[in-house]
Design a protein around this motif. Structure first.
Motif, mmCIF file in Angstrom:
data_model
loop_
_atom_site.group_PDB
_atom_site.id
_atom_site.type_symbol
_atom_site.label_atom_id
_atom_site.label_comp_id
_atom_site.label_asym_id
_atom_site.label_seq_id
_atom_site.Cartn_x
_atom_site.Cartn_y
_atom_site.Cartn_z
ATOM 1 N N UNK A 140 12.238 2.068 -5.149
ATOM 2 C CA UNK A 140 13.487 2.627 -5.668
ATOM 3 C C UNK A 140 13.408 4.148 -5.724
ATOM 4 N N UNK A 141 12.322 4.650 -6.321
ATOM 5 C CA UNK A 141 12.177 6.102 -6.436
ATOM 6 C C UNK A 141 12.104 6.750 -5.051
ATOM 7 N N UNK A 142 11.360 6.128 -4.147
ATOM 8 C CA UNK A 142 11.202 6.697 -2.812
ATOM 9 C C UNK A 142 12.512 6.676 -2.032
ATOM 10 N N UNK A 189 22.749 5.799 -13.896
ATOM 11 C CA UNK A 189 22.293 4.480 -14.352
ATOM 12 C C UNK A 189 22.958 3.366 -13.543
ATOM 13 N N UNK A 190 24.247 3.524 -13.233
ATOM 14 C CA UNK A 190 24.954 2.513 -12.432
ATOM 15 C C UNK A 190 24.340 2.430 -11.039
ATOM 16 N N UNK A 191 24.032 3.592 -10.447
ATOM 17 C CA UNK A 191 23.410 3.595 -9.129
ATOM 18 C C UNK A 191 22.029 2.968 -9.144
ATOM 19 N N UNK A 192 21.254 3.263 -10.179
ATOM 20 C CA UNK A 192 19.916 2.681 -10.296
ATOM 21 C C UNK A 192 19.985 1.160 -10.399
ATOM 22 N N UNK A 193 20.942 0.661 -11.143
ATOM 23 C CA UNK A 193 21.102 -0.791 -11.283
ATOM 24 C C UNK A 193 21.413 -1.434 -9.928
ATOM 25 N N UNK A 194 22.257 -0.774 -9.147
ATOM 26 C CA UNK A 194 22.625 -1.307 -7.828
ATOM 27 C C UNK A 194 21.411 -1.314 -6.899
ATOM 28 N N UNK A 195 20.701 -0.192 -6.834
ATOM 29 C CA UNK A 195 19.573 -0.090 -5.905
ATOM 30 C C UNK A 195 18.448 -1.039 -6.299
ATOM 31 N N UNK A 196 18.102 -1.065 -7.577
ATOM 32 C CA UNK A 196 17.028 -1.965 -8.017
ATOM 33 C C UNK A 196 17.420 -3.430 -7.822
#
Length: 228
Positions: free
Chosen positions: A147-149, A123-130
């Protein structure tokens, strides 16, 4: 005839010292030493000096353990990470960190890197990337798709490389030599396109491949953001 020395017997330990972190440490060490096929709860129990049922009190099954190991790899990638002011630098740094973590634990990465952990590190990584993609100018569905790609591209390459690192040294050496020998030896009249670049194929090492793929993806993000 000299009798074989008896095998050392591991002493049973009190399971009170166990916690998820200790178990994951043992699991990753076991896989890096003997390969992912060695990972079983019975084997973990032997490694830790406890009955395997003690391990099961912390992880309900092997899949629970694999998901935790997935998040462990991501947590290692994020350790000490600080987002940059520029979105492209943020994504480049994070992708490189994921690759380093997978290279450090190739057997573990080859087994779990494709999973969705649903854990704190993911979740922390997703927040950073998004956040970086939103900063780049993407919005809504396009930001979600990129993001998914991006995540799948970085993990797919890192996992591919991890699998290659688990091969015997001789096999990896033969694969590398193919670019400088077999490809260069192909007849130019039959393979003119290969012949045109054959001298450079061996130069494109793993570092170059990763950086090229990442740069191509981030260039595409910039183009999409500009169109938006």
């Amino acid at each position: 005839m000299t009798e074989a020395a008896p095998r050392p017997v591991r002493r049973r330990r009190s399971p009170g010292f166990l916690n998820p972190e200790v178990i994951m440490d043992a699991a990753m060490a076991l896989m890096e030493r003997e390969g992912s096929e060695a990972l079983t709860f019975r084997r973990l129990g032997t490694e830790l000096g406890v009955d395997h049922t003690a391990v099961l009190r912390h992880f309900g099954g092997k899949d629970d353990l694999l998901l935790a190991l997935t998040d462990r790899l991501l947590a290692e990638s994020l350790d000490g990470f600080v987002a940059a002011a520029d979105w492209r630098r943020t994504l480049t740094d994070l992708a490189r960190r994921v690759r380093r973590a997978c290279r450090a634990h190739p057997h573990s990465a080859a087994l779990v890197a494709g999973r969705t952990s649903r854990g704190a590190a993911e979740f922390a990584g997703a927040e950073i990337v998004l956040g970086a993609l939103l900063q780049a100018g993407l919005r809504g569905r396009e930001a979600a798709s990129c993001y998914r790609a991006l995540v799948d591209t970085a993990l797919a390459y890192s996992t591919y490389e991890a699998v290659h690192l688990t091969l015997p040294d001789s096999a990896r050496a033969r694969d590398h030599e193919a670019w400088s020998r077999e490809y260069r030896a192909l007849p130019a009249d039959r393979y003119p396109s290969i012949a045109a670049v054959a001298g450079h194929l061996a130069e494109a090492d793993a570092e170059d491949q990763f950086e090229t793929a990442l740069a191509l993806f981030l260039d595409a993000v910039e183009l999409r953001a500009a169109r938006s």
